[in-house]
Design a protein around this motif. Sequence first.
Motif, PDB file in Angstrom:
ATOM      1  N   ARG A  35       0.798  -1.225   0.000  1.00 21.37           N
ATOM      2  CA  ARG A  35       0.000   0.000   0.000  1.00 21.37           C
ATOM      3  C   ARG A  35       0.833   1.278   0.000  1.00 21.37           C
ATOM      4  N   ARG A  77      11.293   3.664   4.324  1.00 19.32           N
ATOM      5  CA  ARG A  77      10.779   2.655   5.268  1.00 19.32           C
ATOM      6  C   ARG A  77      11.946   1.773   5.684  1.00 19.32           C
ATOM      7  N   HIS A  96       4.353   5.613  11.828  1.00 22.01           N
ATOM      8  CA  HIS A  96       3.963   5.490  10.416  1.00 22.01           C
ATOM      9  C   HIS A  96       2.999   6.658  10.180  1.00 22.01           C
TER      10      HIS A  96
END
Length: 302
Positions: free
Chosen positions: A54, A104, A132
């Motif tokens: 995603r 990330r 996040h």
Amino acid sequence: MRHLLGIRDLKREEIEEILETAEGFADVLKRDIKKVPTLRGKTVVNLFFEPSTRTRTSFELAAKRLSADVINFSVPTSAVVKGESLIDTAMTIQALGADFVVVRHSCSGVPHLLSRHLRASVINAGDGINEHPTQALLDAFTIKRHKGGFKGLKVAIVGDILHSRVAKSNIRCLKTLGAEVRLVGPPTLVPEGFREEGVEVYWDMDEGLRGVDVIMMLRIQLERQDRGFFPSKNEYFRLWGLTPERLSLAARDAIVMHPGPMNRGIEIDTDVADSERSVILEQVTNGIATRMAVLYTLAVNP
Ligand code: CP
């Protein structure tokens, strides 16, 4: 705002401004030509050291809808496997012209480290068990669209809070916006200490869900667990899985959220995941407008 490292750095007005900007971009995404020239000539690099479906895809789409050039850095085929350091890798990407680095990493604090070395804007796309932030912003955007606002809204975040960066960002975001946050799960995954964040802690699933407006389910993050935090997956589903019966304890118009990826039959019953109350795929769609808003906000406030 030069970087977006965590929700903890954002004031309420800044979060609200991003959510309002995202509404504008959601309108753009309904048009036949879903593109604006805002970031023409800019380069966005997705630097993902951990798997993602995603977040990486929606950052790529968000950047493309804003007319930026996008590079998806692939760790397994890069010089990282030859031993190049994180900082040298990031500096190399900057030397190639990156204006935004979306990172990330499995280690908490990596985006913060990079922000001290790079002129480019750094966006945290998930760091270890820390934060996040864009997930929390897209979750807030989704909640606002369904519930209108946050004041007095009861939100239950259920499951593996301890290892969840999504939960940490959501607690901060929702509390800042005025919601009442309940953390629900076994004491091993929802330790008492979370009360210091100004939330309520429930070690009984039925009690925790009673009367809430929003249920946010979390994945059991086995890759971040170094020991057994619960006896078995079957036992976990029996005690903490969201079933239709448990959903009926929440408000009649409660929505069900999940950041994904979902483990059906472990934290969520498949009938609930696919029910009319589920907004899980809407969350994914809203990620594009929200990430466009984040890129735009960083571009206009360098
Ligand atoms: N919600 C989330 O971060 O999903 P991905 O791991 O697929 O990016």
